[in-house]
Design an enzyme around this catalytic site. Structure first.
Site, mmCIF file in Angstrom:
data_model
loop_
_atom_site.group_PDB
_atom_site.id
_atom_site.type_symbol
_atom_site.label_atom_id
_atom_site.label_comp_id
_atom_site.label_asym_id
_atom_site.label_seq_id
_atom_site.Cartn_x
_atom_site.Cartn_y
_atom_site.Cartn_z
ATOM 1 N N ASP A 193 0.830 -1.203 0.000
ATOM 2 C CA ASP A 193 0.000 0.000 0.000
ATOM 3 C C ASP A 193 0.872 1.264 0.000
ATOM 4 O O ASP A 193 1.871 1.328 0.716
ATOM 5 C CB ASP A 193 -0.875 -0.043 1.269
ATOM 6 C CG ASP A 193 -1.966 1.005 1.264
ATOM 7 O OD1 ASP A 193 -2.401 1.409 0.176
ATOM 8 O OD2 ASP A 193 -2.406 1.401 2.370
ATOM 9 N N GLY B 6 -7.520 8.601 7.217
ATOM 10 C CA GLY B 6 -7.416 8.740 8.660
ATOM 11 C C GLY B 6 -8.531 9.586 9.240
ATOM 12 O O GLY B 6 -9.611 9.713 8.681
ATOM 13 N N SER C 254 -12.068 5.397 3.397
ATOM 14 C CA SER C 254 -13.502 5.091 3.334
ATOM 15 C C SER C 254 -14.196 5.134 4.686
ATOM 16 O O SER C 254 -15.393 4.887 4.772
ATOM 17 C CB SER C 254 -13.689 3.701 2.729
ATOM 18 O OG SER C 254 -13.237 2.720 3.640
ATOM 19 N N SER C 255 -13.428 5.457 5.738
ATOM 20 C CA SER C 255 -13.980 5.321 7.097
ATOM 21 C C SER C 255 -15.274 6.105 7.307
ATOM 22 O O SER C 255 -16.143 5.687 8.045
ATOM 23 C CB SER C 255 -12.936 5.733 8.134
ATOM 24 O OG SER C 255 -11.897 4.781 8.155
HETATM 25 ZN ZN LIG Z 1 -4.728 5.262 1.052
#
Ligand SMILES: [Zn+2]
Length: 335
Positions: free
Chosen positions: A96, A196, A231-232
């Protein structure tokens, strides 16, 4: 398809993405840096009968390798390989947010066929430089059958070692040119989500950008799974809508970190009396002796495996819930 190897490379991963595009479901691509979240994710994916895409960032490699990213990557890789052999589902590994400055590590990882896919993040560079860097990684990875995810547009917030205060939406025409010139297998787009937990001004969420990028790519003859980072803050309905727009990979990192901390916090608070001596009792950790009372610490409270099992269960439950919500449950290609 019967599983014959512990975990899978880019060619099997490509087949999973093809089916996702056809049938409209997605991976919750889940970041790991240590064993408890990894073990929870494996259990949750198996319980869902869904394939699992694990991700390791450069910061996670550095953490796992006590400062040595290459050692950390290899350690986590071996750990994943050994554990995933116990499960029937397909387990994949994505590197990632890799950066051009760590190209030597990427070359070694490709040579050893460690990842199933690599996300190269040069989205902070000017367009031409992003194309050049991404194209280079595609040229390295393709002969090894490893997929490459590029990113276009800037996602706000802090992810690992990359921090951005500003955000820009992905332009659909740029996306077509980027895919054409780099040959990426997956494209991460910016639709106004954040990495985040970041404060300050937010971009308006623009789910329509995903649709416009997907339409433009299809019109140009490209079938490229889209990726959404940060996406949180998205609701289940928003995630489903993104999947209908061709999104096949939804990144989750921060959420598991919170689940980990909250579970540990609640567990230790519940077991406070087994860990912390009562008021006025002195305790010597080296001898396990307390002065002025018959208090002793309780191993069922302080053994890291006790809290670890709770964390694994909570992470597993979270993934099972996500997989159910986004239609991935029961969709494993390998069982
Ligand atoms: Zn990312």
């Amino acid at each position: 398809v019967k599983k014959t190897v512990p975990f899978y490379g880019g060619q099997e991963l490509r087949r999973v993405y093809e089916r996702m595009r056809r049938e409209g479901y997605a991976f919750i691509a889940s970041n790991i840096a240590e064993p408890n979240i990894l073990m929870g994710l494996l259990g949750g994916a198996q319980e869902s009968r869904a394939d699992l895409l694990l991700q390791i960032s450069h910061g996670a490699m550095t953490f796992a390798g006590i400062g040595d990213a290459w050692a950390g990557l290899r350690a986590l890789w071996h750990y994943i390989r050994e554990l995933s052999a116990q499960y029937d589902i397909g387990v994949f590994l994505n590197l990632d947010h890799q950066q051009a400055k760590h190209l030597d590590l990427l070359e070694r990882a490709i040579a050893e066929r460690i990842p199933s896919s690599i996300m190269i993040d040069a989205s902070h560079e000017p367009f031409e430089e992003n194309v050049r860097i991404t194209r280079h990684v595609v040229e390295l990875a393709k002969p090894a059958g490893i997929l490459v995810e590029g990113e276009l547009g800037i996602i706000k917030g802090a992810e690992d070692e990359i921090v951005s205060d500003e955000a820009f939406y992905t332009d659909p025409d740029d996306a077509v040119e980027f895919v054409e010139r780099t040959g990426v297998d997956l494209l991460a787009i910016s639709i106004g989500t954040q990495h985040g937990v970041s404060k300050g001004r937010q971009l308006e969420l623009r789910l329509d950008i995903a649709q416009r990028v997907d339409d433009a790519l299809k019109a140009a003859g490209y079938d490229v799974p889209l990726v959404v980072h940060g996406s949180s803050g998205l609701s289940t309905e928003q995630l489903r809508q993104l999947i209908r727009c061709g999104v096949c990979k939804i990144n989750r990192d921060t959420f598991y970190q919170y689940v980990y901390a909250r579970t540990a916090y609640d567990f230790y608070r519940q077991h406070h009396d087994g860990i912390v001596p009562p008021e006025g009792v002195a305790f010597d950790p080296e001898t396990f002796e307390s002065a002025g009372g018959d208090w002793t610490p309780n191993k069922r409270a302080f053994d890291p495996r006790a809290v670890g099992k709770e964390i694994q269960r909570a992470v597993s439950d979270a993934l099972v819930k996500f997989n159910r919500e986004i239609g991935s449950a029961g969709k494993s290609l390998f069982i």
